[in-house]
Motif scaffolding. Structure first.
Motif, mmCIF file in Angstrom:
data_model
loop_
_atom_site.group_PDB
_atom_site.id
_atom_site.type_symbol
_atom_site.label_atom_id
_atom_site.label_comp_id
_atom_site.label_asym_id
_atom_site.label_seq_id
_atom_site.Cartn_x
_atom_site.Cartn_y
_atom_site.Cartn_z
ATOM 1 N N ARG A 65 0.834 -1.196 0.000
ATOM 2 C CA ARG A 65 0.000 0.000 0.000
ATOM 3 C C ARG A 65 0.875 1.255 0.000
ATOM 4 N N PHE A 66 0.696 2.090 -1.022
ATOM 5 C CA PHE A 66 1.382 3.384 -1.081
ATOM 6 C C PHE A 66 0.790 4.278 0.000
ATOM 7 N N LEU A 67 1.660 4.917 0.803
ATOM 8 C CA LEU A 67 1.175 5.822 1.846
ATOM 9 C C LEU A 67 1.320 7.285 1.452
ATOM 10 N N PHE A 68 2.554 7.689 1.125
ATOM 11 C CA PHE A 68 2.751 9.068 0.706
ATOM 12 C C PHE A 68 4.108 9.237 0.050
ATOM 13 N N GLU A 69 4.276 10.431 -0.521
ATOM 14 C CA GLU A 69 5.511 10.756 -1.221
ATOM 15 C C GLU A 69 5.927 12.163 -0.828
ATOM 16 N N LYS A 70 7.221 12.350 -0.590
ATOM 17 C CA LYS A 70 7.791 13.679 -0.340
ATOM 18 C C LYS A 70 8.725 13.995 -1.495
ATOM 19 N N ASP A 71 8.395 15.040 -2.212
ATOM 20 C CA ASP A 71 9.201 15.450 -3.365
ATOM 21 C C ASP A 71 9.567 16.918 -3.152
ATOM 22 N N ASN A 72 10.865 17.185 -2.925
ATOM 23 C CA ASN A 72 11.243 18.575 -2.689
ATOM 24 C C ASN A 72 11.512 19.330 -3.981
ATOM 25 N N LEU A 73 11.181 18.729 -5.102
ATOM 26 C CA LEU A 73 11.241 19.320 -6.441
ATOM 27 C C LEU A 73 12.640 19.591 -6.967
ATOM 28 N N LYS A 74 13.656 19.443 -6.153
ATOM 29 C CA LYS A 74 15.003 19.737 -6.633
ATOM 30 C C LYS A 74 15.859 18.493 -6.765
ATOM 31 N N ASP A 75 15.992 17.757 -5.679
ATOM 32 C CA ASP A 75 16.956 16.656 -5.750
ATOM 33 C C ASP A 75 16.585 15.422 -4.947
ATOM 34 N N GLU A 76 15.437 15.425 -4.300
ATOM 35 C CA GLU A 76 15.117 14.276 -3.460
ATOM 36 C C GLU A 76 13.647 13.919 -3.568
ATOM 37 N N ASN A 77 13.394 12.640 -3.650
ATOM 38 C CA ASN A 77 12.029 12.136 -3.701
ATOM 39 C C ASN A 77 11.983 10.877 -2.835
ATOM 40 N N VAL A 78 11.106 10.841 -1.844
ATOM 41 C CA VAL A 78 11.001 9.689 -0.952
ATOM 42 C C VAL A 78 9.554 9.208 -0.940
ATOM 43 N N MET A 79 9.385 7.894 -1.110
ATOM 44 C CA MET A 79 8.058 7.279 -1.071
ATOM 45 C C MET A 79 7.982 6.337 0.118
ATOM 46 N N LYS A 80 6.860 6.389 0.829
ATOM 47 C CA LYS A 80 6.639 5.495 1.970
ATOM 48 C C LYS A 80 5.562 4.486 1.594
ATOM 49 N N PHE A 81 5.854 3.216 1.895
ATOM 50 C CA PHE A 81 4.915 2.125 1.632
ATOM 51 C C PHE A 81 4.643 1.356 2.911
ATOM 52 N N ARG A 82 3.425 0.837 2.992
ATOM 53 C CA ARG A 82 3.045 -0.054 4.094
ATOM 54 C C ARG A 82 2.765 -1.426 3.502
ATOM 55 N N PHE A 83 3.290 -2.455 4.142
ATOM 56 C CA PHE A 83 2.987 -3.833 3.779
ATOM 57 C C PHE A 83 2.098 -4.395 4.882
ATOM 58 N N VAL A 84 0.907 -4.846 4.520
ATOM 59 C CA VAL A 84 -0.006 -5.490 5.467
ATOM 60 C C VAL A 84 0.103 -6.987 5.222
ATOM 61 N N ILE A 85 0.412 -7.730 6.271
ATOM 62 C CA ILE A 85 0.650 -9.166 6.151
ATOM 63 C C ILE A 85 -0.454 -9.901 6.897
ATOM 64 N N GLY A 86 -1.006 -10.930 6.263
ATOM 65 C CA GLY A 86 -2.023 -11.752 6.904
ATOM 66 C C GLY A 86 -1.707 -13.223 6.714
ATOM 67 N N THR A 87 -1.814 -13.984 7.795
ATOM 68 C CA THR A 87 -1.594 -15.428 7.723
ATOM 69 C C THR A 87 -2.728 -16.138 8.452
ATOM 70 N N TYR A 88 -2.800 -17.433 8.261
ATOM 71 C CA TYR A 88 -3.838 -18.274 8.862
ATOM 72 C C TYR A 88 -3.169 -19.368 9.683
ATOM 73 N N SER A 89 -3.571 -19.495 10.941
ATOM 74 C CA SER A 89 -3.063 -20.581 11.783
ATOM 75 C C SER A 89 -4.057 -20.861 12.900
ATOM 76 N N LYS A 90 -4.369 -22.128 13.091
ATOM 77 C CA LYS A 90 -5.275 -22.522 14.166
ATOM 78 C C LYS A 90 -4.572 -22.589 15.524
ATOM 79 N N ASP A 91 -3.258 -22.470 15.524
ATOM 80 C CA ASP A 91 -2.489 -22.514 16.762
ATOM 81 C C ASP A 91 -2.668 -21.186 17.502
ATOM 82 N N GLU A 92 -3.498 -21.188 18.535
ATOM 83 C CA GLU A 92 -3.830 -19.950 19.234
ATOM 84 C C GLU A 92 -2.673 -19.386 20.045
ATOM 85 N N ARG A 93 -1.697 -20.172 20.314
ATOM 86 C CA ARG A 93 -0.555 -19.702 21.087
ATOM 87 C C ARG A 93 0.623 -19.291 20.213
#
Length: 164
Positions: A65-93
């Motif tokens: 999931r793309f969260l946001f981007e910071k672009d200072n228009l001159k020399d730097e561009n940073v993008m933040k992403f979130r990874f959501v992970i889901g698994t299945y397990s019957k082991d409650e502990r």
């Protein structure tokens, strides 16, 4: 590099990086690699209309999931992403371990390559398991930043009066 292309690069990278992992599904006879989605998971079937419930069939998964981007228009561009992970397990502990295993695989894969497409891993890799877990479904989240080349403006189109 725009955020849509970077999202697609991450989906491809994670699909390839997680291809050899085999995790439990609702059907105890089937183990599979996490399915990687961009943005959000696909819509669920409607049980009231006679469609089969697929909620737990979607597990395991990773959502990029793309969260946001910071672009200072001159020399730097940073993008933040979130990874959501889901698994299945019957082991409650110990069911949380499946989610943490996927998160570790992602972290190790990212640190090994340092870059995905034109994005250079920067900052920190943040990981957390959700405090409340709707067992047998387990969830976690990761956040990562990528420095990407800034989009260059065509100054000839802007004219002589445009000044930084």
């Amino acid at each position: 590099m725009d955020s849509l292309n970077m999202t697609d690069e991450l989906v491809t990278f994670l699909t390839d990086s997680l291809a050899d992992i085999r995790l439990p599904t609702k059907d105890e006879n089937i183990l599979k690699a996490p399915t990687v989605y961009d943005g959000y998971s696909p819509p669920k079937k409607n049980v009231r209309r006679g469609e089969d419930d697929t909620e737990q069939d979607d597990y395991p998964f990773v959502i990029v999931r793309f969260l946001f981007e910071k672009d200072n228009l001159k020399d730097e561009n940073v993008m933040k992403f979130r990874f959501v992970i889901g698994t299945y397990s019957k082991d409650e502990r110990q069911g949380w371990r499946e989610t943490l295993d996927v998160m570790n695989h992602i972290k190790f894969a990212l640190k090994e390559v340092v870059s995905v497409g034109p994005g250079l891993l920067t900052g920190e890799i943040e990981s957390a398991l959700f405090e409340e877990q709707p067992k047998p479904l387990w969830h976690g989240v990761m956040e990562v930043d990528f420095a990407t080349p800034p989009v260059q403006l065509d100054r000839s189109v802007l004219g002589d009066d445009f000044n930084y």
